[in-house]
Enzyme design. Structure first.
Site, PDB file in Angstrom:
ATOM      1  N   GLU A 136      -6.762   4.513   7.842  1.00 58.04           N
ATOM      2  CA  GLU A 136      -6.575   5.943   7.571  1.00 58.04           C
ATOM      3  C   GLU A 136      -7.840   6.546   6.963  1.00 58.04           C
ATOM      4  O   GLU A 136      -8.130   7.726   7.150  1.00 58.04           O
ATOM      5  CB  GLU A 136      -5.341   6.145   6.680  1.00 58.04           C
ATOM      6  CG  GLU A 136      -4.065   5.945   7.507  1.00 58.04           C
ATOM      7  CD  GLU A 136      -2.935   5.247   6.788  1.00 58.04           C
ATOM      8  OE1 GLU A 136      -2.915   5.237   5.543  1.00 58.04           O
ATOM      9  OE2 GLU A 136      -2.064   4.685   7.486  1.00 58.04           O
ATOM     10  N   ASN A 179       0.864  -1.180   0.000  1.00 60.11           N
ATOM     11  CA  ASN A 179       0.000   0.000   0.000  1.00 60.11           C
ATOM     12  C   ASN A 179       0.904   1.235   0.000  1.00 60.11           C
ATOM     13  O   ASN A 179       1.479   1.584   1.028  1.00 60.11           O
ATOM     14  CB  ASN A 179      -0.894  -0.043   1.242  1.00 60.11           C
ATOM     15  CG  ASN A 179      -1.780   1.185   1.360  1.00 60.11           C
ATOM     16  OD1 ASN A 179      -1.803   2.034   0.468  1.00 60.11           O
ATOM     17  ND2 ASN A 179      -2.512   1.269   2.457  1.00 60.11           N
ATOM     18  N   GLU A 200      -5.189  -4.829  10.748  1.00 60.51           N
ATOM     19  CA  GLU A 200      -4.165  -3.793  10.881  1.00 60.51           C
ATOM     20  C   GLU A 200      -4.439  -2.992  12.152  1.00 60.51           C
ATOM     21  O   GLU A 200      -5.211  -2.018  12.119  1.00 60.51           O
ATOM     22  CB  GLU A 200      -4.200  -2.850   9.674  1.00 60.51           C
ATOM     23  CG  GLU A 200      -3.958  -3.532   8.348  1.00 60.51           C
ATOM     24  CD  GLU A 200      -3.409  -2.559   7.315  1.00 60.51           C
ATOM     25  OE1 GLU A 200      -2.278  -2.773   6.870  1.00 60.51           O
ATOM     26  OE2 GLU A 200      -4.082  -1.590   6.982  1.00 60.51           O
ATOM     27  N   GLY A 204       2.555   2.517  10.801  1.00 60.00           N
ATOM     28  CA  GLY A 204       3.457   3.650  10.602  1.00 60.00           C
ATOM     29  C   GLY A 204       4.152   4.097  11.869  1.00 60.00           C
ATOM     30  O   GLY A 204       4.765   5.164  11.904  1.00 60.00           O
ATOM     31  N   SER A 259       3.559  -1.901  10.406  1.00 63.80           N
ATOM     32  CA  SER A 259       5.019  -1.922  10.598  1.00 63.80           C
ATOM     33  C   SER A 259       5.651  -3.270  10.248  1.00 63.80           C
ATOM     34  O   SER A 259       6.567  -3.715  10.948  1.00 63.80           O
ATOM     35  CB  SER A 259       5.385  -1.485  12.018  1.00 63.80           C
ATOM     36  OG  SER A 259       4.954  -0.151  12.250  1.00 63.80           O
ATOM     37  N   LYS A 280       0.103   4.216  -0.270  1.00 64.54           N
ATOM     38  CA  LYS A 280      -0.547   5.377   0.361  1.00 64.54           C
ATOM     39  C   LYS A 280      -0.330   6.627  -0.503  1.00 64.54           C
ATOM     40  O   LYS A 280      -0.320   6.508  -1.724  1.00 64.54           O
ATOM     41  CB  LYS A 280      -0.054   5.552   1.805  1.00 64.54           C
ATOM     42  CG  LYS A 280      -0.226   4.251   2.607  1.00 64.54           C
ATOM     43  CD  LYS A 280      -0.031   4.407   4.094  1.00 64.54           C
ATOM     44  CE  LYS A 280      -0.229   3.065   4.784  1.00 64.54           C
ATOM     45  NZ  LYS A 280      -0.137   3.145   6.242  1.00 64.54           N
ATOM     46  N   HIS A 318      -9.642   0.987   5.042  1.00 61.57           N
ATOM     47  CA  HIS A 318      -8.315   1.164   5.648  1.00 61.57           C
ATOM     48  C   HIS A 318      -8.442   2.123   6.833  1.00 61.57           C
ATOM     49  O   HIS A 318      -9.234   3.064   6.809  1.00 61.57           O
ATOM     50  CB  HIS A 318      -7.328   1.724   4.621  1.00 61.57           C
ATOM     51  CG  HIS A 318      -5.921   1.691   5.137  1.00 61.57           C
ATOM     52  ND1 HIS A 318      -5.437   2.658   5.980  1.00 61.57           N
ATOM     53  CD2 HIS A 318      -4.938   0.780   4.978  1.00 61.57           C
ATOM     54  CE1 HIS A 318      -4.182   2.344   6.303  1.00 61.57           C
ATOM     55  NE2 HIS A 318      -3.860   1.209   5.722  1.00 61.57           N
TER      56      HIS A 318
END
Ligand code: 13P
Length: 267
Positions: A98, A11, A168, A174, A214, A13, A96
């Site tokens: 985010e 991904n 996730e 991140g 991560s 992003k 996702h």
């Protein structure tokens, strides 16, 4: 021994340019020949067509990071399933973290997206994960299984072959903090158990559940050793071809010893 083929996604992003995206895709396509897992890259929307051209002839699939559930019309800034298919996308992410936590997507919107992707014959990766606050309140299972049930509402058993799940944990994305192999395996096992209740044991056994948060070459093999971990959804490390390719190899070689080799070389 599971018969599920692991799937590893990169991904990207909101990263890369047309030039760096093509270079990254070229490196992934060249280096992933012969790996025993499915490989997907998820470039930003503006580069989908160009990156798709670069991937042509390789086994790497073109994924999109998001979609909108309506087929067309006055939805400024949004991208439909048909548009994604038109540029060669075969897989799309939905929910996702985010998008849930930065952009504000609700479970209901995520469910509409899942159903639209499936109705349009795409494969969809439904992302699930708890925040640190939810984890510390002991709500991990409730939150993750709630997202699962909402996300799959109205999804028929026949469509489940085109659904991949990605666990996730938000606190691991991140941040450099990874779930331990035990944390990941425990959550994946709970998700698989819930699939058996929602559908049946066959669907539960066949559905792939990726881990994301991560993931790096240094932890992928240990995470992949979990019997319910069927590959990875990789953010930061997917921007570094050698790291991403190493992770694709570890997804199919769950040997924790492989994890230690880079350290041994540096010693
Ligand atoms: P990182 O690998 O950068 O933590 O991102 C994980 C992720 O969000 C993949 O979708």
């Amino acid at each position: 021994m599971s018969t599920r083929t692991p799937i590893v996604g990169g991904n990207w992003k909101m990263n890369t340019t047309a030039e760096t995206g093509v270079a990254l895709a070229r490196a992934v396509a060249a280096g992933s020949g012969g790996v025993a897992c499915e490989v997907v890259v998820y470039p930003p929307f503006p580069y989908l067509a160009t990156v798709g051209g670069t991937l042509a002839g390789s086994d790497v699939q073109l994924g999109a990071q998001d979609l909108y559930h309506e087929p067309n019309g006055a939805f400024t800034g949004e991208v439909s399933v048909e548009m994604l298919r038109d540029v060669g996308v075969t897989v799309v992410l939905a929910g996702h973290s985010e998008r849930r936590h930065v952009i504000g997507e609700t479970d209901d919107l995520v469910n509409r997206k899942v159903r639209a992707a499936l109705a349009g014959d795409l494969m969809v990766t439904l992302c699930l994960g708890e925040t640190l606050e939810q984890r510390e309140a002991g709500r991990t299972t409730d939150v993750v299984l709630g997202q699962l049930r909402h996300g799959l509402a109205g999804v028929a058993e026949a469509a489940m072959g085109r659904v991949v799940l990605a666990y996730e944990p938000v606190w691991a994305i991140g941040t450099g903090v990874t779930a331990t192999p035990d944390d990941a395996e425990t959550a994946h096992r709970a998700i698989r158990g819930a699939l058996a209740d929602l559908y049946n044991p066959q669907v539960a056994a066949a559905t792939r559940i990726q881990y994301g948060g991560s993931v790096k070459p240094g932890n992928a093999a240990a995470l992949a050793a979990g019997p319910n971990v069927d590959g990875f959804l990789v953010g930061g490390a997917s921007l570094v071809p050698d790291d991403f390719l190493a992770i694709t190899r570890m997804a199919t070689a769950p040997d924790p010893a492989a994890d230690r080799q880079p350290e041994a070389r540096n010693a």
